[in-house]
Scaffold this motif. Structure first.
Motif, PDB file in Angstrom:
ATOM      1  N   UNK A 204       0.902  -1.200  -0.037  1.00 27.72           N
ATOM      2  CA  UNK A 204       0.093  -0.059   0.014  1.00 27.72           C
ATOM      3  C   UNK A 204       0.966   1.286   0.109  1.00 27.72           C
ATOM      4  N   UNK A 205       1.831   1.097   0.656  1.00 36.01           N
ATOM      5  CA  UNK A 205       2.826   2.402   0.882  1.00 36.01           C
ATOM      6  C   UNK A 205       3.731   2.697  -0.146  1.00 36.01           C
ATOM      7  N   UNK A 206       3.872   1.457  -1.189  1.00 39.93           N
ATOM      8  CA  UNK A 206       4.968   1.593  -2.091  1.00 39.93           C
ATOM      9  C   UNK A 206       4.078   1.886  -3.382  1.00 39.93           C
ATOM     10  N   UNK A 207       2.865   1.536  -3.337  1.00 42.72           N
ATOM     11  CA  UNK A 207       1.879   1.700  -4.505  1.00 42.72           C
ATOM     12  C   UNK A 207       2.144   0.619  -5.388  1.00 42.72           C
ATOM     13  N   UNK A 208       1.902  -0.608  -4.634  1.00 42.31           N
ATOM     14  CA  UNK A 208       2.020  -1.884  -5.463  1.00 42.31           C
ATOM     15  C   UNK A 208       3.216  -2.731  -5.052  1.00 42.31           C
ATOM     16  N   UNK A 209       3.389  -3.704  -5.663  1.00 38.96           N
ATOM     17  CA  UNK A 209       4.412  -4.820  -5.191  1.00 38.96           C
ATOM     18  C   UNK A 209       5.218  -4.480  -6.274  1.00 38.96           C
ATOM     19  N   UNK A 210       5.141  -4.122  -7.434  1.00 37.53           N
ATOM     20  CA  UNK A 210       6.156  -3.893  -8.701  1.00 37.53           C
ATOM     21  C   UNK A 210       7.199  -3.034  -7.898  1.00 37.53           C
ATOM     22  N   UNK A 211       6.947  -1.773  -7.373  1.00 41.77           N
ATOM     23  CA  UNK A 211       8.205  -0.997  -6.867  1.00 41.77           C
ATOM     24  C   UNK A 211       9.240  -1.736  -5.659  1.00 41.77           C
ATOM     25  N   UNK A 212       8.818  -2.571  -5.063  1.00 41.85           N
ATOM     26  CA  UNK A 212       9.220  -3.364  -4.018  1.00 41.85           C
ATOM     27  C   UNK A 212      10.093  -4.321  -4.627  1.00 41.85           C
ATOM     28  N   UNK A 213       9.782  -5.088  -5.609  1.00 42.21           N
ATOM     29  CA  UNK A 213      10.644  -5.874  -6.657  1.00 42.21           C
ATOM     30  C   UNK A 213      11.782  -5.001  -7.399  1.00 42.21           C
ATOM     31  N   UNK A 214      11.253  -3.809  -7.935  1.00 46.78           N
ATOM     32  CA  UNK A 214      12.208  -3.040  -8.460  1.00 46.78           C
ATOM     33  C   UNK A 214      13.370  -2.528  -7.574  1.00 46.78           C
ATOM     34  N   UNK A 215      13.198  -1.976  -6.529  1.00 42.76           N
ATOM     35  CA  UNK A 215      13.997  -1.504  -5.594  1.00 42.76           C
ATOM     36  C   UNK A 215      14.984  -2.784  -5.161  1.00 42.76           C
ATOM     37  N   UNK A 216      14.375  -3.919  -5.054  1.00 44.31           N
ATOM     38  CA  UNK A 216      15.184  -5.107  -4.746  1.00 44.31           C
ATOM     39  C   UNK A 216      16.274  -5.550  -5.763  1.00 44.31           C
ATOM     40  N   UNK A 217      15.702  -5.343  -7.032  1.00 41.51           N
ATOM     41  CA  UNK A 217      16.673  -5.511  -8.161  1.00 41.51           C
ATOM     42  C   UNK A 217      17.664  -4.235  -8.476  1.00 41.51           C
ATOM     43  N   UNK A 218      17.276  -3.171  -8.041  1.00 39.71           N
ATOM     44  CA  UNK A 218      18.379  -2.052  -8.243  1.00 39.71           C
ATOM     45  C   UNK A 218      19.434  -2.100  -6.964  1.00 39.71           C
ATOM     46  N   UNK A 219      18.900  -2.656  -5.935  1.00 35.78           N
ATOM     47  CA  UNK A 219      19.937  -2.640  -4.780  1.00 35.78           C
ATOM     48  C   UNK A 219      20.420  -4.167  -4.612  1.00 35.78           C
ATOM     49  N   UNK A 220      20.466  -5.050  -5.587  1.00 40.20           N
ATOM     50  CA  UNK A 220      21.016  -6.254  -5.635  1.00 40.20           C
ATOM     51  C   UNK A 220      20.586  -7.181  -4.640  1.00 40.20           C
ATOM     52  N   UNK A 221      19.434  -7.178  -4.132  1.00 37.16           N
ATOM     53  CA  UNK A 221      18.631  -8.103  -3.253  1.00 37.16           C
ATOM     54  C   UNK A 221      17.874  -9.330  -3.833  1.00 37.16           C
ATOM     55  N   UNK A 222      17.824  -9.306  -5.138  1.00 36.28           N
ATOM     56  CA  UNK A 222      17.037 -10.173  -6.107  1.00 36.28           C
ATOM     57  C   UNK A 222      17.863 -10.971  -6.851  1.00 36.28           C
ATOM     58  N   UNK A 223      18.284 -11.992  -6.288  1.00 32.85           N
ATOM     59  CA  UNK A 223      19.179 -13.091  -7.211  1.00 32.85           C
ATOM     60  C   UNK A 223      18.960 -14.382  -6.651  1.00 32.85           C
ATOM     61  N   UNK A 224      19.427 -15.467  -7.808  1.00 32.21           N
ATOM     62  CA  UNK A 224      19.118 -16.819  -7.327  1.00 32.21           C
ATOM     63  C   UNK A 224      20.050 -17.607  -7.875  1.00 32.21           C
ATOM     64  N   UNK A 225      21.401 -17.278  -8.510  1.00 28.11           N
ATOM     65  CA  UNK A 225      22.173 -17.957  -9.514  1.00 28.11           C
ATOM     66  C   UNK A 225      23.525 -18.205  -8.712  1.00 28.11           C
ATOM     67  N   UNK A 226      23.611 -18.222  -7.622  1.00 28.84           N
ATOM     68  CA  UNK A 226      25.000 -18.559  -7.218  1.00 28.84           C
ATOM     69  C   UNK A 226      25.486 -20.026  -7.091  1.00 28.84           C
ATOM     70  N   UNK A 227      26.396 -20.356  -8.071  1.00 27.80           N
ATOM     71  CA  UNK A 227      26.750 -21.844  -8.043  1.00 27.80           C
ATOM     72  C   UNK A 227      27.891 -22.195  -7.935  1.00 27.80           C
ATOM     73  N   UNK A 228      28.609 -21.095  -6.901  1.00 22.47           N
ATOM     74  CA  UNK A 228      29.890 -21.238  -6.644  1.00 22.47           C
ATOM     75  C   UNK A 228      30.168 -22.467  -5.799  1.00 22.47           C
ATOM     76  N   UNK A 229      31.402 -23.080  -5.565  1.00 15.58           N
ATOM     77  CA  UNK A 229      31.939 -24.175  -5.014  1.00 15.58           C
ATOM     78  C   UNK A 229      32.629 -23.699  -3.970  1.00 15.58           C
ATOM     79  N   UNK A 230      32.911 -22.395  -3.810  1.00 19.50           N
ATOM     80  CA  UNK A 230      33.860 -21.745  -2.492  1.00 19.50           C
ATOM     81  C   UNK A 230      33.053 -21.860  -1.358  1.00 19.50           C
ATOM     82  N   UNK A 231      33.373 -22.572  -0.323  1.00 23.00           N
ATOM     83  CA  UNK A 231      32.753 -22.796   0.997  1.00 23.00           C
ATOM     84  C   UNK A 231      32.637 -21.572   1.910  1.00 23.00           C
ATOM     85  N   UNK A 232      33.079 -20.657   1.340  1.00 29.87           N
ATOM     86  CA  UNK A 232      33.258 -19.161   1.967  1.00 29.87           C
ATOM     87  C   UNK A 232      32.136 -18.344   1.781  1.00 29.87           C
ATOM     88  N   UNK A 233      31.431 -18.691   0.599  1.00 27.43           N
ATOM     89  CA  UNK A 233      30.337 -17.775   0.070  1.00 27.43           C
ATOM     90  C   UNK A 233      29.163 -18.181   0.963  1.00 27.43           C
TER      91      UNK A 233
END
Length: 364
Positions: A204-233
């Motif tokens: 409601x405060x953001x004006x919909x769900x789309x702005x929330x997704x947009x900010x998450x993408x802009x601030x690098x909060x939206x990702x699913x593709x880390x396939x690293x084998x580095x145990x320190x990640x």
């Protein structure tokens, strides 16, 4: 953070606590009145699939999980959601490999398997180790809701812990497993209501769900593709799937608390069905909690409350959000529900911990 509870908020919170206590009283004086061990510890094996499935989820999603997962997505992003794949992989293993063993044994304690296989000394050692673990775990799980309650209401952590402990001990002790299972259903409704309160108000405060997704993408909060084998990640596909499977199997495959719930239904097929129903319920809450973290991130994107000194730890982020966004809401019911739920979701999620040690010590 300034306490924001008023009389209405406390009244709702007291009513919710009273309902939990009344559930315990109801099952103490109805049915078999908890006079047999089978009824007290296994609900007379008369429970239906749905409440058991919901209870499995409620026991898994503790106060630490709800506060931690939302904080995780707020601070580090959505990568953690990959752990839900491990739940899908592990559910059939728990349902068709582990669970039939305990049903064939018809035992009330998972540690009886160790005694039959390796002797009494092994059972005793495992029971003591698990009891110590649960005692330590109870301290952590009780501290989290106390911290949230203090942040919202101003009630001291010591008082909150004592109240939480007494209420949980009361209804789980007098009502047995039936009271715990039904209270879990009631508490789960509050958990979902709390998480979706965050999401709806943020939208409601953001004006919909789309702005929330947009900010998450802009601030690098939206990702699913880390396939690293580095145990320190921090999180990768491999660490989340492998680690998630180990965690899931330890809880749903051999954990006394969860297996005991699964043994409370009429037969093996019903127990297996409860595990399968638990999967979408658990994943729904997991994804919702992750998104609530993104919703809070959108709201605080330019003024992190921890850096500003408004909170002392990120565990207090969700209660702070309730105060900031719903504390002055025009709808009084929304404010009462939000404040009460955000304190109570943590309170209720930890309630089952008190019965855990009780049941284990009874079976030593």
């Amino acid at each position: 953070m300034e306490p924001s509870f008023d009389g209405w908020d406390f009244a709702v919170l007291i009513v919710i606590l009273a309902i939990s206590a009344m559930i315990g009283i109801y099952y103490r004086y109805t049915g078999g009145k908890q006079k047999t061990i089978k009824e007290y510890l296994l609900a007379d094996q008369s429970m239906t699939t749905f409440p058991v499935a919901v209870s499995l989820m409620a026991s898994f999603m503790s106060s630490i999980t709800l506060l931690g997962v939302s904080s995780e997505s707020y601070q580090f992003g959505t990568m953690f959601c990959i752990i839900n794949l491990s739940y899908i992989i592990s559910t059939p293993i728990a349902a068709y490999l582990f669970l039939p063993v305990f049903y064939r044994m018809r035992t009330m304690s998972v540690y009886e398997y160790l005694e039959r296989r390796f002797g009494h000394s092994t059972r005793l050692a495992a029971s003591i180790a698990y009891s110590i673990q649960m005692i330590l775990y109870m301290g952590i799980v009780l501290y989290a809701p106390a911290l949230a309650l203090e942040a919202v209401t101003g009630v001291s952590k010591v008082t909150a812990i004592l109240v939480i402990g007494l209420i949980c001990t009361f209804y789980s002790t007098i009502g047995g497993l039936k009271a715990v299972l039904i209270t879990d259903v009631f508490q789960s409704i509050l958990m979902f209501a709390s998480i979706y309160s965050v999401i709806v108000v943020s939208a409601i405060k953001a004006g919909g769900l789309a702005p929330i997704w947009q900010v998450a993408e802009e601030r690098n909060r939206f990702y699913f593709t880390d396939f690293s084998l580095d145990p320190t990640v921090r999180h990768t596909w491999w660490s989340l799937i492998i680690g998630g499977m180990v965690t899931y199997m330890s809880l749903y495959g051999v954990n006394q608390v969860q297996v005991q719930r699964l043994l409370s239904v009429r037969n093996l097929e019903s127990a297996q069905l409860a595990l399968w129903w638990n999967l979408p319920i658990l994943s729904t809450l997991s994804f919702s909690t992750l998104f609530s973290g993104l919703a809070m991130f959108h709201y605080y994107r330019n003024c992190d409350p921890l850096l500003e000194g408004r909170i002392q730890s990120r565990d207090q982020l969700m209660p702070l959000f309730a105060v900031d966004t719903m504390g002055k809401h025009e709808n009084k019911f929304c404010r009462v529900s939000a404040n009460a739920c955000f304190s109570y979701i943590n309170f209720v999620s930890s309630s089952n911990s008190w019965l855990k040690c009780l049941l284990i010590f009874r079976k030593l």
